[in-house]
Design a protein around this motif. Structure first.
Motif, PDB file in Angstrom:
ATOM      1  N   CYS A   1     -65.629  42.620 145.757  1.00  0.00           N
ATOM      2  CA  CYS A   1     -64.782  43.373 144.767  1.00  0.00           C
ATOM      3  C   CYS A   1     -65.417  43.292 143.389  1.00  0.00           C
ATOM      4  CB  CYS A   1     -63.461  42.601 144.701  1.00  0.00           C
ATOM      5  SG  CYS A   1     -62.290  42.770 145.956  1.00  0.00           S
ATOM      6  N   VAL A   2     -66.117  42.183 142.974  1.00  0.00           N
ATOM      7  CA  VAL A   2     -66.807  42.248 141.673  1.00  0.00           C
ATOM      8  C   VAL A   2     -67.940  43.197 141.888  1.00  0.00           C
ATOM      9  CG1 VAL A   2     -68.555  40.867 140.186  1.00  0.00           C
ATOM     10  CG2 VAL A   2     -66.558  39.705 141.172  1.00  0.00           C
ATOM     11  N   VAL A   3     -68.887  43.129 143.019  1.00  0.00           N
ATOM     12  CA  VAL A   3     -69.814  44.212 142.930  1.00  0.00           C
ATOM     13  C   VAL A   3     -69.214  45.736 142.971  1.00  0.00           C
ATOM     14  CG1 VAL A   3     -71.928  44.978 144.321  1.00  0.00           C
ATOM     15  CG2 VAL A   3     -71.241  42.685 144.000  1.00  0.00           C
ATOM     16  N   TRP A   4     -68.188  46.106 143.594  1.00  0.00           N
ATOM     17  CA  TRP A   4     -67.643  47.073 143.788  1.00  0.00           C
ATOM     18  C   TRP A   4     -67.084  47.679 142.211  1.00  0.00           C
ATOM     19  CZ3 TRP A   4     -62.732  48.624 146.907  1.00  0.00           C
ATOM     20  CH2 TRP A   4     -62.424  49.870 146.920  1.00  0.00           C
ATOM     21  N   ALA A   5     -66.494  46.773 141.696  1.00  0.00           N
ATOM     22  CA  ALA A   5     -66.039  46.893 140.038  1.00  0.00           C
ATOM     23  C   ALA A   5     -67.325  47.461 139.207  1.00  0.00           C
ATOM     24  CB  ALA A   5     -65.128  45.881 139.559  1.00  0.00           C
ATOM     25  N   ASP A   6     -68.401  46.638 139.348  1.00  0.00           N
ATOM     26  CA  ASP A   6     -69.444  46.900 138.640  1.00  0.00           C
ATOM     27  C   ASP A   6     -69.994  48.399 138.842  1.00  0.00           C
ATOM     28  OD1 ASP A   6     -69.533  44.603 137.281  1.00  0.00           O
ATOM     29  OD2 ASP A   6     -70.737  43.616 138.646  1.00  0.00           O
ATOM     30  N   VAL A   7     -70.072  48.451 140.042  1.00  0.00           N
ATOM     31  CA  VAL A   7     -70.623  50.220 140.336  1.00  0.00           C
ATOM     32  C   VAL A   7     -69.613  51.169 140.028  1.00  0.00           C
ATOM     33  CG1 VAL A   7     -70.926  51.584 142.490  1.00  0.00           C
ATOM     34  CG2 VAL A   7     -71.781  49.204 142.660  1.00  0.00           C
ATOM     35  N   VAL A   8     -68.150  50.996 140.125  1.00  0.00           N
ATOM     36  CA  VAL A   8     -67.353  51.538 139.366  1.00  0.00           C
ATOM     37  C   VAL A   8     -67.466  52.111 138.041  1.00  0.00           C
ATOM     38  CG1 VAL A   8     -64.964  52.306 139.094  1.00  0.00           C
ATOM     39  CG2 VAL A   8     -65.614  51.449 141.203  1.00  0.00           C
TER      40      VAL A   8
ATOM     41  N   VAL B   1     -64.313  31.319 154.165  1.00  0.00           N
ATOM     42  CA  VAL B   1     -65.631  31.992 153.739  1.00  0.00           C
ATOM     43  C   VAL B   1     -65.788  33.130 153.583  1.00  0.00           C
ATOM     44  CG1 VAL B   1     -68.054  32.151 154.292  1.00  0.00           C
ATOM     45  CG2 VAL B   1     -67.054  29.663 154.321  1.00  0.00           C
ATOM     46  N   GLY B   2     -65.022  33.955 154.480  1.00  0.00           N
ATOM     47  CA  GLY B   2     -64.978  35.649 154.774  1.00  0.00           C
ATOM     48  C   GLY B   2     -64.215  35.991 153.510  1.00  0.00           C
ATOM     49  N   VAL B   3     -62.960  35.307 153.403  1.00  0.00           N
ATOM     50  CA  VAL B   3     -61.997  35.820 152.092  1.00  0.00           C
ATOM     51  C   VAL B   3     -62.706  35.730 150.961  1.00  0.00           C
ATOM     52  CG1 VAL B   3     -59.801  35.347 150.953  1.00  0.00           C
ATOM     53  CG2 VAL B   3     -60.199  35.473 153.423  1.00  0.00           C
ATOM     54  N   CYS B   4     -63.292  34.410 150.665  1.00  0.00           N
ATOM     55  CA  CYS B   4     -64.147  34.321 149.400  1.00  0.00           C
ATOM     56  C   CYS B   4     -65.361  35.635 149.119  1.00  0.00           C
ATOM     57  CB  CYS B   4     -64.736  33.036 149.252  1.00  0.00           C
ATOM     58  SG  CYS B   4     -63.540  31.419 149.021  1.00  0.00           S
ATOM     59  N   LEU B   5     -66.055  35.692 150.227  1.00  0.00           N
ATOM     60  CA  LEU B   5     -67.000  36.688 150.194  1.00  0.00           C
ATOM     61  C   LEU B   5     -66.374  38.172 149.865  1.00  0.00           C
ATOM     62  CD1 LEU B   5     -69.378  35.770 152.855  1.00  0.00           C
ATOM     63  CD2 LEU B   5     -69.672  35.168 150.315  1.00  0.00           C
TER      64      LEU B   5
ATOM     65  N   LEU C   1     -58.821  36.496 145.636  1.00  0.00           N
ATOM     66  CA  LEU C   1     -59.434  36.415 146.830  1.00  0.00           C
ATOM     67  C   LEU C   1     -60.337  35.072 146.967  1.00  0.00           C
ATOM     68  CD1 LEU C   1     -60.568  39.955 147.680  1.00  0.00           C
ATOM     69  CD2 LEU C   1     -58.801  38.462 148.767  1.00  0.00           C
ATOM     70  N   VAL C   2     -61.042  34.682 145.719  1.00  0.00           N
ATOM     71  CA  VAL C   2     -61.643  33.450 146.271  1.00  0.00           C
ATOM     72  C   VAL C   2     -60.855  32.377 146.027  1.00  0.00           C
ATOM     73  CG1 VAL C   2     -63.376  32.019 144.611  1.00  0.00           C
ATOM     74  CG2 VAL C   2     -63.957  34.441 144.847  1.00  0.00           C
ATOM     75  N   ILE C   3     -59.900  32.301 145.051  1.00  0.00           N
ATOM     76  CA  ILE C   3     -58.877  31.260 145.293  1.00  0.00           C
ATOM     77  C   ILE C   3     -58.384  31.115 146.560  1.00  0.00           C
ATOM     78  CG2 ILE C   3     -56.781  29.974 144.148  1.00  0.00           C
ATOM     79  CD1 ILE C   3     -59.491  30.105 142.386  1.00  0.00           C
ATOM     80  N   LEU C   4     -57.850  32.275 147.121  1.00  0.00           N
ATOM     81  CA  LEU C   4     -57.016  32.116 148.450  1.00  0.00           C
ATOM     82  C   LEU C   4     -58.363  31.773 149.474  1.00  0.00           C
ATOM     83  CD1 LEU C   4     -54.645  32.959 150.207  1.00  0.00           C
ATOM     84  CD2 LEU C   4     -55.644  35.158 150.299  1.00  0.00           C
ATOM     85  N   GLY C   5     -59.411  32.154 149.397  1.00  0.00           N
ATOM     86  CA  GLY C   5     -60.416  31.647 150.475  1.00  0.00           C
ATOM     87  C   GLY C   5     -60.519  30.151 150.283  1.00  0.00           C
ATOM     88  N   VAL C   6     -60.771  29.655 149.089  1.00  0.00           N
ATOM     89  CA  VAL C   6     -60.921  28.169 148.915  1.00  0.00           C
ATOM     90  C   VAL C   6     -59.707  27.371 149.428  1.00  0.00           C
ATOM     91  CG1 VAL C   6     -61.006  26.327 147.292  1.00  0.00           C
ATOM     92  CG2 VAL C   6     -62.466  28.548 147.167  1.00  0.00           C
TER      93      VAL C   6
END
Length: 393
Positions: free
Chosen positions: A174-181, A165-169, A322-327
């Protein structure tokens, strides 16, 4: 340290695996099973379908100024009713429509209310807050599912599950960080506080709906669940549509084929989404479904590169990985239920469960049947007394 092998009265030796090594091999064997990878792949199909609903909804709102979240979901429930409720009505006996309504119709009615309002609130949140806020706050579904599964479904999580769960989050981060950048996701929203509250409430209701659906999926068939959800969802959604969105529907330019196509595309994608989710829940859990859906942000951003001329950022790819790895990490070990463990222990104590144990001597290997004893939590170890060996041989 206890020996790996115990001598028998006849001089033979019974060999037993150590709990730790056996547990490790069980995890490896579990992640390699067809059911696990089927659940992971179906999870990505569901994520793509969720991406489709997000893109069509964004087009309807931004390009054609259609603000009717209840109307968007209504056709989905009608499709579920037309397909699955019809199939349910054609069944005979206790699995038919009328017996199911009498036996547990109230459960499906409550589930439909929660599901309809969850869809309404999350779609409504996009109109009032920013994309970044929605991306972060809709993750509240995951802790809601974890907590409710722990309390009501008696699911017990191991360290691997929490790590997954932590890896997925981290992927969402990363998505939010990319949006900010890239300077995206912070614009828009006429009342961000109201939109954030809508998103949190919708995410919580999604969690309640998912856990309720998982409970029903594990105890009843998929046609029954989707048929009843379509039946009650159509009624509840239709009433809400007539009360809340009459003016919005009247303002829609129905003679514009693009609007009709987007509405139909949204409903069809949501219909297949609803149809596949119970399959994943039966193979895995509601938590695994919600973790898989987190990759939807990546698919949406890839589509936005072609549709809205977004720029690609490596963090998007990192998010997906990261999401795939977390799953995968979450799926390495199946979750355990206290109730199922208690039932297994009772079967063991009653002597109704037997396992094959090899008995080795210098010339041959003989397999006998004997009752196991549960030790070390979820690990199984096998111990035989001389009397049991004599009785079995």
């Amino acid at each position: 340290m206890a020996p790996d092998r115990d001598p028998t009265p006849n001089g033979d030796v019974a060999s037993f695996p150590r709990p730790a090594s056996r547990g490790f091999r069980r995890h490896l064997a579990h992640i390699g099973t067809r059911g696990v990878w089927k659940a992971i792949l179906l999870g990505q199909v569901v994520s793509l379908l969720n991406c489709t609903t997000a893109i069509t909804s964004q087009y309807l709102g931004q390009t054609y100024n259609v603000n009717a979240p209840t109307a968007q979901s209504f056709l989905n429930y009608v499709l579920l009713c037309a397909v699955y409720t019809t199939c349910l009505a054609c069944k005979a006996g206790d699995d038919g429509l009328i017996p199911v309504l009498r036996a547990r119709g109230w459960k499906y009615f409550l589930l439909a209310i929660v599901d309809v309002e969850a869809n309404y609130l999350v779609v409504k949140a996009y109109r009032h807050t920013t994309l970044t806020s929605v991306q972060l706050l809709d993750c509240f579904t995951i802790p809601t599912v974890l907590a409710l599964s722990w309390i009501f479904l008696k699911v017990r999580y191991a360290l691997l599950h929490i790590l997954g769960v932590g890896v997925c989050l981290m992927g969402v981060g990363c998505v939010v960080w990319a949006d900010v950048v890239e300077g995206r996701g912070a614009e828009g929203g006429d009342d961000r506080f109201l939109g954030d509250m809508f998103c949190l409430a919708g995410a919580a209701l999604y969690g309640v709906s998912n856990v309720g659906e998982e409970f029903l999926v594990k105890n009843h068939n998929r046609v029954e669940i989707l048929g009843m959800l379509g039946l009650f969802g159509s009624v509840i959604n239709g009433i809400q549509l007539a009360i809340l969105e009459r003016n919005e529907l009247a303002a829609v330019k129905w003679d514009t084929w693009q609007i009709v196509a987007l509405m139909v595309g949204f409903a069809v994608a949501l219909f297949f989404f609803y149809s596949i989710v119970p399959l994943i829940m039966r193979l895995s859990s509601a938590t695994a479904v919600n973790l898989s859906i987190l990759s939807c942000d990546f698919y949406s951003l890839v589509a936005a590169i072609f549709l809205f001329q977004y720029h690609f950022h490596l963090l998007y790819l990192g998010s997906f990985l990261l999401v795939i790895l977390g799953v995968v990490i979450y799926s390495v070990k199946p979750t355990a239920s206290t109730e199922r463990n208690v039932a297994a222990n009772r079967e063991v104590l009653a002597g109704s469960v037997y396992v094959d144990v090899p008995i080795r001597n210098s010339l041959t290997v003989t397999t006998i049947r004997c009752p196991p004893y549960v030790t070390c939590g979820s690990y199984w170890s096998y111990q035989l007394s001389p009397a049991q060996l004599d009785n079995k041989m």
